[in-house]
Design an enzyme around this catalytic site. Structure first.
Site, PDB file in Angstrom:
ATOM      1  NE  ARG A  58      -3.943  -2.313   1.886  1.00  0.00           N
ATOM      2  CZ  ARG A  58      -5.043  -2.521   2.575  1.00  0.00           C
ATOM      3  NH1 ARG A  58      -5.439  -1.623   3.477  1.00  0.00           N
ATOM      4  NH2 ARG A  58      -5.771  -3.605   2.378  1.00  0.00           N
ATOM      5  CG  ASP A 169     -13.451   4.963   8.804  1.00  0.00           C
ATOM      6  OD1 ASP A 169     -14.110   3.922   8.980  1.00  0.00           O
ATOM      7  OD2 ASP A 169     -12.258   4.954   8.461  1.00  0.00           O
TER       8      ASP A 169
END
Length: 307
Positions: A58, A169
């Site tokens: 990532r 979030d």
């Protein structure tokens, strides 16, 4: 355009990670430990050795976007650049969710909690019809919009019920996706038929998609919140959902996050955790309503807590 929704679609599965590409330089042990320390400090998430490949894959995407920075150079950059730290945390967050996930939680609301609230409300006091909910770790929005459907269905506006759902979030990228309230039409299969009326079916350029209707969208607001520091959340909530989030924390970070969740739970509210999570270190404060659903122990004599 978007039109009224009457159909149901196929199954849901989070998009799989694309195959990783070869990097010109490997992630050294010292660099991995640096990323591990930074992510733990900033988000409370512990990157075990098993997560090394995920981290490399990532971060490598971002290195390519930046013209081929090394892992070491990027680590130095994120230490100094707050915006880039947010991007790193965004990239490392895993988001797997669906509508009506862990259905027993919503069955409890439908069969016991919401009928109890309606029966016990003060008919002469509008405050008795206010419900506040926190969906912590809301991912792409399926959880808060499931809650919006269930609450609106059982607590109708025409009876004076006011519903406020805070969806939070760590990932800004995911919050933007959740805020659009737009999903593949296949996800409609996850929604029980009585609730499909709250969804809109796409036509034309939006064919194959569905969107939460304006009534639902008016109930949900979104905010970036890092459970590791807890800043930005105000007030108490009747329902707190924090499911399948704490499994990524180490014991100390999990205990801190739970303490913050408890601070924002109404004295007669309910806390919902994921099926593999527990109240590490805080079990003495709670009674178990059902597996993974908890009420503050001080009100253990009440059958269905109400905030």
């Amino acid at each position: 355009m978007i039109s009224g929704h009457e159909e149901r679609g196929g199954s849901n599965r989070e998009d799989q990670e694309p195959a990783s590409f070869h990097e010109p330089s490997a992630l050294t042990e010292r660099e991995f430990l640096g990323y591990q320390k930074l992510v733990h400090r900033e988000a409370g998430i512990w990157l075990s050795e098993a997560k090394r490949a995920l981290l490399m894959g990532r971060v490598a995407r971002r290195l390519r976007e930046l013209g081929g920075l090394s892992f070491g150079a990027y680590l130095k950059r994120v230490e100094e650049d707050e915006a880039e730290r947010v991007r790193l945390l965004d990239a490392l967050c895993t988001h797997e969710t669906h509508f009506f996930r862990e259905p027993r939680h919503f069955e409890l609301l439908e069969r016991e909690v919401l009928p109890h609230w309606r029966a016990q409300r003060d008919t002469g006091n509008g405050e008795g019809r206010r419900v506040r909910v926190w969906s912590a770790g809301c991912s792409t929005g399926e959880e808060p919009f499931t809650l919006a459907m269930v609450l609106r269905h059982h607590l109708p506006a025409e009876e004076g019920w006011h519903i406020d759902i805070l969806a939070t979030d760590l990932s800004t990228r995911i919050l933007e996706q959740a805020r659009r309230a737009l999903w593949p039409l296949d996800k409609s299969r996850e929604i029980p038929k009585p609730y499909l009326r709250y969804m809109l079916k796409g036509t034309g350029s939006q064919e194959g998609r569905m969107k939460a209707g304006p009534e639902l969208r008016s109930l949900v607001r979104f905010q970036r919140v890092n459970l590791n520091d807890g800043h930005g959340v105000v007030g108490r909530f009747d329902l707190v959902f924090c499911r399948n989030v704490l499994i990524y924390f180490d014991a100390a970070s999990k205990a801190r996050a739970l303490e913050r969740l408890v601070e924002h739970l109404s004295p007669r509210g309910l806390l919902f955790l994921g099926h593999s999570e527990s109240l590490t270190g805080l079990g003495w404060k709670f009674r178990t309503v059902m597996p993974t659903v908890y009420a503050l122990r001080a009100l253990a004599g009440e059958a269905a807590p109400r905030g």
